[in-house]
Design a protein around this motif. Structure first.
Motif, PDB file in Angstrom:
ATOM      1  N   PHE A  72       2.612   5.911  -7.260  1.00 40.64           N
ATOM      2  CA  PHE A  72       1.582   6.506  -8.106  1.00 40.64           C
ATOM      3  C   PHE A  72       1.339   7.972  -7.769  1.00 40.64           C
ATOM      4  N   GLY A  73       1.657   8.374  -6.542  1.00 37.14           N
ATOM      5  CA  GLY A  73       1.603   9.796  -6.206  1.00 37.14           C
ATOM      6  C   GLY A  73       2.632  10.574  -6.996  1.00 37.14           C
ATOM      7  N   ILE A  74       3.829  10.005  -7.111  1.00 36.56           N
ATOM      8  CA  ILE A  74       4.874  10.647  -7.905  1.00 36.56           C
ATOM      9  C   ILE A  74       4.469  10.667  -9.380  1.00 36.56           C
ATOM     10  N   ILE A  75       3.912   9.561  -9.866  1.00 36.28           N
ATOM     11  CA  ILE A  75       3.455   9.500 -11.261  1.00 36.28           C
ATOM     12  C   ILE A  75       2.384  10.562 -11.518  1.00 36.28           C
ATOM     13  N   THR A  76       1.412  10.664 -10.617  1.00 42.79           N
ATOM     14  CA  THR A  76       0.345  11.654 -10.759  1.00 42.79           C
ATOM     15  C   THR A  76       0.909  13.071 -10.726  1.00 42.79           C
ATOM     16  N   GLY A  77       1.845  13.322  -9.812  1.00 43.60           N
ATOM     17  CA  GLY A  77       2.465  14.643  -9.724  1.00 43.60           C
ATOM     18  C   GLY A  77       3.222  14.998 -10.983  1.00 43.60           C
ATOM     19  N   VAL A  78       3.972  14.036 -11.516  1.00 44.94           N
ATOM     20  CA  VAL A  78       4.726  14.281 -12.750  1.00 44.94           C
ATOM     21  C   VAL A  78       3.769  14.517 -13.918  1.00 44.94           C
ATOM     22  N   SER A 100     -10.195  15.074  -3.687  1.00 44.93           N
ATOM     23  CA  SER A 100      -9.563  13.773  -3.907  1.00 44.93           C
ATOM     24  C   SER A 100     -10.031  12.750  -2.876  1.00 44.93           C
ATOM     25  N   ALA A 101     -10.257  13.203  -1.655  1.00 50.05           N
ATOM     26  CA  ALA A 101     -10.746  12.289  -0.620  1.00 50.05           C
ATOM     27  C   ALA A 101     -12.127  11.747  -0.996  1.00 50.05           C
ATOM     28  N   ILE A 102     -12.960  12.594  -1.571  1.00 48.65           N
ATOM     29  CA  ILE A 102     -14.289  12.142  -2.006  1.00 48.65           C
ATOM     30  C   ILE A 102     -14.151  11.106  -3.124  1.00 48.65           C
ATOM     31  N   ILE A 130       0.841  -1.204   0.000  1.00 48.55           N
ATOM     32  CA  ILE A 130       0.000   0.000   0.000  1.00 48.55           C
ATOM     33  C   ILE A 130       0.874   1.251   0.000  1.00 48.55           C
ATOM     34  N   LYS A 131       1.874   1.255   0.874  1.00 50.76           N
ATOM     35  CA  LYS A 131       2.764   2.416   0.963  1.00 50.76           C
ATOM     36  C   LYS A 131       3.544   2.603  -0.339  1.00 50.76           C
ATOM     37  N   LYS A 132       4.137   1.531  -0.852  1.00 47.65           N
ATOM     38  CA  LYS A 132       4.947   1.613  -2.073  1.00 47.65           C
ATOM     39  C   LYS A 132       4.103   2.097  -3.253  1.00 47.65           C
ATOM     40  N   ASN A 133       2.935   1.491  -3.450  1.00 53.95           N
ATOM     41  CA  ASN A 133       2.081   1.883  -4.575  1.00 53.95           C
ATOM     42  C   ASN A 133       1.549   3.299  -4.411  1.00 53.95           C
ATOM     43  N   GLY A 134       1.145   3.666  -3.202  1.00 50.86           N
ATOM     44  CA  GLY A 134       0.652   5.020  -2.958  1.00 50.86           C
ATOM     45  C   GLY A 134       1.704   6.063  -3.285  1.00 50.86           C
ATOM     46  N   ILE A 135       2.931   5.822  -2.837  1.00 50.55           N
ATOM     47  CA  ILE A 135       4.022   6.777  -3.093  1.00 50.55           C
ATOM     48  C   ILE A 135       4.374   6.796  -4.583  1.00 50.55           C
ATOM     49  N   SER A 153      -1.485   8.518  -2.597  1.00 52.77           N
ATOM     50  CA  SER A 153      -1.155   8.885  -3.972  1.00 52.77           C
ATOM     51  C   SER A 153      -1.646  10.297  -4.295  1.00 52.77           C
ATOM     52  N   ALA A 154      -2.881  10.589  -3.939  1.00 54.17           N
ATOM     53  CA  ALA A 154      -3.469  11.896  -4.257  1.00 54.17           C
ATOM     54  C   ALA A 154      -2.717  13.033  -3.560  1.00 54.17           C
ATOM     55  N   VAL A 155      -2.409  12.861  -2.290  1.00 53.82           N
ATOM     56  CA  VAL A 155      -1.736  13.931  -1.540  1.00 53.82           C
ATOM     57  C   VAL A 155      -0.342  14.190  -2.107  1.00 53.82           C
ATOM     58  N   ILE A 156       0.398  13.132  -2.413  1.00 51.35           N
ATOM     59  CA  ILE A 156       1.733  13.314  -2.990  1.00 51.35           C
ATOM     60  C   ILE A 156       1.633  14.002  -4.350  1.00 51.35           C
ATOM     61  N   GLY A 157       0.684  13.580  -5.184  1.00 51.90           N
ATOM     62  CA  GLY A 157       0.493  14.207  -6.486  1.00 51.90           C
ATOM     63  C   GLY A 157       0.147  15.677  -6.365  1.00 51.90           C
ATOM     64  N   ILE A 158      -0.720  16.004  -5.424  1.00 52.42           N
ATOM     65  CA  ILE A 158      -1.120  17.401  -5.217  1.00 52.42           C
ATOM     66  C   ILE A 158       0.059  18.239  -4.730  1.00 52.42           C
ATOM     67  N   ILE A 159       0.845  17.699  -3.821  1.00 49.46           N
ATOM     68  CA  ILE A 159       2.013  18.438  -3.312  1.00 49.46           C
ATOM     69  C   ILE A 159       2.986  18.748  -4.443  1.00 49.46           C
ATOM     70  N   ILE A 160       3.260  17.763  -5.284  1.00 49.46           N
ATOM     71  CA  ILE A 160       4.171  17.975  -6.416  1.00 49.46           C
ATOM     72  C   ILE A 160       3.593  19.027  -7.369  1.00 49.46           C
ATOM     73  N   SER A 161       2.317  18.892  -7.691  1.00 45.00           N
ATOM     74  CA  SER A 161       1.663  19.802  -8.623  1.00 45.00           C
ATOM     75  C   SER A 161       1.653  21.237  -8.113  1.00 45.00           C
ATOM     76  N   VAL A 162       1.251  21.419  -6.867  1.00 48.38           N
ATOM     77  CA  VAL A 162       1.170  22.767  -6.296  1.00 48.38           C
ATOM     78  C   VAL A 162       2.558  23.388  -6.174  1.00 48.38           C
TER      79      VAL A 162
END
Length: 176
Positions: free
Chosen positions: A12-18, A157-159, A5-10, A79-88
């Motif tokens: 895919f969060g990076i993938i989403t952010g990129v 994203s939580a919704i 869960i941790k590995k995939n979340g991180i 995943s969503a939070v990491i992606g949002i942090i990268i994007s913002v």
């Protein structure tokens, strides 16, 4: 927390952010008016939703089909939070360090877009003037505004995450 869960979340969060950075950079390079194009927003949401669906189906498969609601939500949310942090972070740097003039151009485009939409709906002139005044006062590309916007993005994203977790959770077995 489960390592998968941790590995995939991180990951895919990076993938989403990129992906978000690439979309924003492409719009910036091609035409700033695309920031107001409705189809770009729809396409972006579809891409993020597709990545989220793939993330959850991959994680469920890696967990052998045992995927409680909490784990599904946690995977998506990380995943969503990491992606949002990268994007913002990228948006803050782009519009407040690299090209500060671009944020004013985009802001002007957004105001023009909003005015045109309000006119299409026969909105009274006074309401249009108030809307323009509010939009002029609040530049959504300033650092504070972007940080506030990231909070709303996380809530949105939580919704999505709750809905997707409900879909992807494993069905409880009734073998007692």
């Amino acid at each position: 927390m489960n390592e998968i869960i941790k590995k995939n979340g991180i990951t895919f969060g990076i993938i989403t952010g990129v992906l978000s950075v690439l979309i924003t950079a492409s719009i910036y390079i091609i035409d700033l008016k695309l920031f107001t194009a409705w189809w770009v927003g729809i396409l972006s949401i579809a891409i993020y939703l597709g990545v989220g669906i793939y993330l959850l189906s991959k994680t469920k498969k890696e967990l052998g089909g045992i995927f409680p609601f909490k784990d599904a939500f946690t995977t998506y949310f990380i995943s969503a939070v990491i992606g949002i942090i990268i994007s913002v972070t990228f948006n803050i740097i782009l519009f407040n360090v690299i090209d500060t003039e671009a944020k004013q151009t985009v802001q002007d485009n957004l105001i023009e877009f909003q005015v045109n939409m309000l006119k299409k709906f026969n909105t009274p002139t006074e309401v249009i003037k108030e809307t323009v005044e509010k939009m002029t006062e609040e530049n959504q590309f300033d650092v504070v505004a972007q940080l506030k916007g990231s909070v709303f993005s996380i809530l949105f994203s939580a919704i999505f995450g709750l809905i997707l977790a409900a879909i992807f959770k494993s069905k409880p077995s009734h073998l007692e």
